[in-house]
Design an enzyme around this catalytic site. Sequence first.
Site, mmCIF file in Angstrom:
data_model
loop_
_atom_site.group_PDB
_atom_site.id
_atom_site.type_symbol
_atom_site.label_atom_id
_atom_site.label_comp_id
_atom_site.label_asym_id
_atom_site.label_seq_id
_atom_site.Cartn_x
_atom_site.Cartn_y
_atom_site.Cartn_z
ATOM 1 N N GLU A 126 14.370 37.809 -5.550
ATOM 2 C CA GLU A 126 14.325 36.430 -5.044
ATOM 3 C C GLU A 126 14.275 35.488 -6.243
ATOM 4 O OE1 GLU A 126 10.808 37.721 -3.322
ATOM 5 O OE2 GLU A 126 9.506 36.680 -4.729
ATOM 6 N N LYS B 3 13.340 32.984 -9.188
ATOM 7 C CA LYS B 3 12.133 32.645 -9.938
ATOM 8 C C LYS B 3 12.112 31.126 -10.013
ATOM 9 C CE LYS B 3 9.552 33.824 -14.112
ATOM 10 N NZ LYS B 3 8.995 32.507 -14.341
ATOM 11 N N ASP C 52 11.205 27.426 -10.835
ATOM 12 C CA ASP C 52 10.706 26.815 -12.057
ATOM 13 C C ASP C 52 9.964 25.523 -11.720
ATOM 14 O OD1 ASP C 52 10.270 26.429 -14.684
ATOM 15 O OD2 ASP C 52 12.314 25.880 -15.221
ATOM 16 N N TYR D 64 5.936 32.800 -2.272
ATOM 17 C CA TYR D 64 6.651 34.019 -2.653
ATOM 18 C C TYR D 64 5.771 35.267 -2.649
ATOM 19 C CZ TYR D 64 4.628 32.717 -7.153
ATOM 20 O OH TYR D 64 3.757 32.363 -8.135
ATOM 21 N N LYS E 194 15.652 36.902 -16.526
ATOM 22 C CA LYS E 194 15.809 35.496 -16.924
ATOM 23 C C LYS E 194 17.284 35.158 -17.144
ATOM 24 C CE LYS E 194 12.665 33.067 -17.998
ATOM 25 N NZ LYS E 194 11.430 32.872 -18.690
ATOM 26 N N CYS F 121 7.345 -4.545 -34.045
ATOM 27 C CA CYS F 121 8.616 -4.271 -33.389
ATOM 28 C C CYS F 121 9.709 -3.997 -34.421
ATOM 29 C CB CYS F 121 8.996 -5.471 -32.529
ATOM 30 S SG CYS F 121 10.644 -5.339 -31.854
ATOM 31 N N CYS G 192 12.186 -7.257 -34.106
ATOM 32 C CA CYS G 192 11.802 -8.628 -34.464
ATOM 33 C C CYS G 192 10.528 -8.696 -35.301
ATOM 34 C CB CYS G 192 11.629 -9.464 -33.199
ATOM 35 S SG CYS G 192 10.168 -8.980 -32.255
ATOM 36 N N CYS H 121 6.835 -4.632 -27.197
ATOM 37 C CA CYS H 121 7.024 -5.863 -27.944
ATOM 38 C C CYS H 121 7.010 -6.979 -26.901
ATOM 39 C CB CYS H 121 8.362 -5.822 -28.665
ATOM 40 S SG CYS H 121 8.863 -7.441 -29.259
ATOM 41 N N CYS I 89 12.820 -11.480 -28.788
ATOM 42 C CA CYS I 89 13.143 -10.309 -29.609
ATOM 43 C C CYS I 89 14.618 -9.928 -29.422
ATOM 44 C CB CYS I 89 12.226 -9.161 -29.196
ATOM 45 S SG CYS I 89 12.758 -7.560 -29.772
HETATM 46 S S1 IVH Z 1 5.691 36.916 -8.302
HETATM 47 C C1 IVH Z 1 2.088 39.111 -10.571
HETATM 48 N N1 IVH Z 1 7.708 35.555 -7.499
HETATM 49 O O1 IVH Z 1 6.550 32.960 -12.341
HETATM 50 C C2 IVH Z 1 3.224 38.232 -10.652
HETATM 51 N N2 IVH Z 1 6.443 34.663 -9.314
HETATM 52 O O2 IVH Z 1 5.642 34.538 -14.874
HETATM 53 C C3 IVH Z 1 3.529 37.698 -9.326
HETATM 54 N N3 IVH Z 1 7.255 32.497 -10.130
HETATM 55 O O3 IVH Z 1 3.686 31.430 -12.796
HETATM 56 C C4 IVH Z 1 4.471 36.613 -9.441
HETATM 57 N N4 IVH Z 1 8.926 32.305 -8.726
HETATM 58 O O4 IVH Z 1 4.401 31.160 -10.399
HETATM 59 C C5 IVH Z 1 6.708 35.600 -8.387
HETATM 60 N N5 IVH Z 1 9.541 34.443 -6.651
HETATM 61 C C6 IVH Z 1 8.545 34.488 -7.509
HETATM 62 C C7 IVH Z 1 8.306 33.469 -8.450
HETATM 63 C C8 IVH Z 1 7.246 33.602 -9.354
HETATM 64 C C9 IVH Z 1 8.282 31.740 -9.725
HETATM 65 C C10 IVH Z 1 6.342 32.139 -11.245
HETATM 66 C C11 IVH Z 1 4.909 32.317 -10.941
HETATM 67 C C12 IVH Z 1 4.248 32.581 -12.268
HETATM 68 C C13 IVH Z 1 5.378 32.992 -13.114
HETATM 69 C C14 IVH Z 1 5.129 34.384 -13.598
#
Ligand code: IVH
Length: 707
Positions: A138, A140, A142, A251, A348, A442, A445, A460, A465
């Site tokens: 799923e 990740k 951000d 998640y 990543k 500034c 000016c 400023c 200016c």
């Molecule tokens: S599972 C024990 N699932 O990634 C780890 N984390 O580096 C369980 N994050 O700060 C984390 N999306 O908040 C998991 N689908 C996802 C995620 C996720 C983002 C973040 C999480 C944590 C960081 C871990």
Amino acid sequence: MYSKEEQKEISNLTDSLLKQKESFFKKENPVEELSLLKRVVLFHDWRYYILSEPLISDFEYDSLFKLLQKIESENPDLITDDSPTQRVGGGITDDFPPVAHLLPMLSLDNSYSSEDLNNWKTRLERFVKEQDITFTAEPKYDGSSIALVYENDKLIRVATRGDGQSGEEITMNAKVLKSLPLKAAFSRYGIHKAELRGEVLISKEKFEQLNNQRLEEGLTLLANPRNAASGALRLKDSSEVSKRSLEAFIYQLAFAEDSSGNNLLLEKIPDHKSSLDILYSLGFKIPKKEFGHFQSINEVVNFCAGWEEKRDAYPFEIDGIVVKVNEYKYQQLAGSTSHHPRWAIAYKFKARQATTRLERIEFQVGRTGAVTPVAKVSPVSLAGVTVTSISMFNEDFIKDKDIRIGDKVLIERAGDVIPYVVKSLEDVRDGSEKVIEFPDSCPSCHSKLTRPEGEAVSRCINALCPAQLVEKLIHFVSKDAMDIRGLGESLIKRFYEMDVLKTIPDIYTIDFDKVRTLEGFGEKSVENLEKAILKSKKAPLYRLIFGLGIRFVGLRTAKNLAAEIEDLNELTVLTEEQLLEIEDIGPKVAGSILDFFSVDENKAMIQRLEDLGLNIVSDKSSLKQENLPFSGKTFLFTGSLETFSRKEAADLVESLGGKTISAVSKNLNYLVVGASPGSKLTKAEKIEEISILSEEEFKNMIETINK
Ligand code: IVH
């Protein structure tokens, strides 16, 4: 979450409520009536925030919500904690006390290639030999991580991740997020207490809107959606949090026990996928369409590659894919290191980061006088663009990160978002780096800068200016203001230096004979420029108001102001009280408008613009949308239209004072039907109040109006 029958039932109820409004309530049994109304509002919250598939228009939703507020205000003792009205916020806090998580929030190990993922699988095999192991994948997300505790079906606590052991309590702020249920029927699954993990996000679209608004208001820009989300969760005023349109994806179900303290994960809930299914059924927003469940690592690798392709089109920032062992029994066998679980890994995406050298800092003065440090860096290619200049926002940004001139810096550009400096690489300093000194005066000016308490920016305040004057001119001619094509930034700077242009009114007395003699000017370009300037004299008043560049007066405020006054002179004499009565104007904006008109030069400038023949009269009726042909009328388009795109049709309706709504209900006046219409037509045919028009009939209607 809601069965088909239930959805139908609530949908019918919605129609009756929208039609009868208050008369729907017989006031015989207020408790029951109120819970009915709450059920309806909660259902539409779910359609909107969890499914992203609303069944009613925003306008209809607002009227239901207001009805609920009204009935609750008449029966204050019947207001419950889980009422949708209790999310609105308004509580103030600057205290986010530390709280321990029920289980530590670990980090994730990273991987960057299919090879890394295969190696992870090999490492896993030392702990889990079974062949029936499966994997989930799923996004990740951000954003900003949160941990939520539910007890007795109620949300009792929300905390940030903090150091993983304990975080800051942000319950009051998190409660404004409509994608987080305040009440959820965990008891249906025998769960008495649960801890959920998730990520709070702001969509890329909302982030851009937020920054545009901040730009208009002269506030510092937020670096990226992640900072916007984590900053929002720590705002002191929870009603401000609700304005940031935050959403939360859940998640992980990290902890679940019954009332006797038995752990339910493993025995009763066997794997990650079933946890998420349960959470979805309880009304949480989970990665659902975004989720994958696989037997082999090869399939996981393909899934990751697919997401790398489509990440830009996804509405939220994601920086990778989280791959997890699905079965809890195998998660347990794999265990964790002190830092991360062995049963999960982050894949990543390719970094949008680069390193470069910070060569010098330039201090730029904006039109409101704000002085912004801009880093000039050695040119570096970042996600397809060559970067040479990066905004450093303000003094605190630089001090917090201890960024120095000569530093090697790590820079990042997420999606379409502007590049920013993540950090300095302190380890490779050689001692020649210089601390960045902030100017007291500034750079344009040389008058002394001020930094009002509580603000991050130095300003400023010299009205004359040069840098500010140039920026003011640039703002005045910009697209949303007077839209003077051909008078761009570089020409303004050139004219300013030549003394052709010093102030806004000078634009209307430019000596074109002189311009003709300048290098690079042909007859055609002079003619076009002259025309564009002349045309701008007729611009609607709100554009002129916006163009004046009054601090905090963005386009929307300018429109609200123009809708309330007869002409610009009236604006110069409005009192604070009168200003505060205008939509969306609070004390901060009112104060800024008063300040602006308390300056004699500004009043003289308005007089000058009037003398030069600029339109200063308000076209109130079009702004208020009152006396227009479609005022008060609602439209909905279904099927494919031949002559217009949906957007064109909607714009047309709006320009004539009407509104488009998204669902068929008794509030709909006209359903315009194109080729192969869907269920909307069938539904509308049953409702007497709706007029059904063919595309041809709609076109005729418009033509008649335009005659
Ligand atoms: S599972 C024990 N699932 O990634 C780890 N984390 O580096 C369980 N994050 O700060 C984390 N999306 O908040 C998991 N689908 C996802 C995620 C996720 C983002 C973040 C999480 C944590 C960081 C871990």
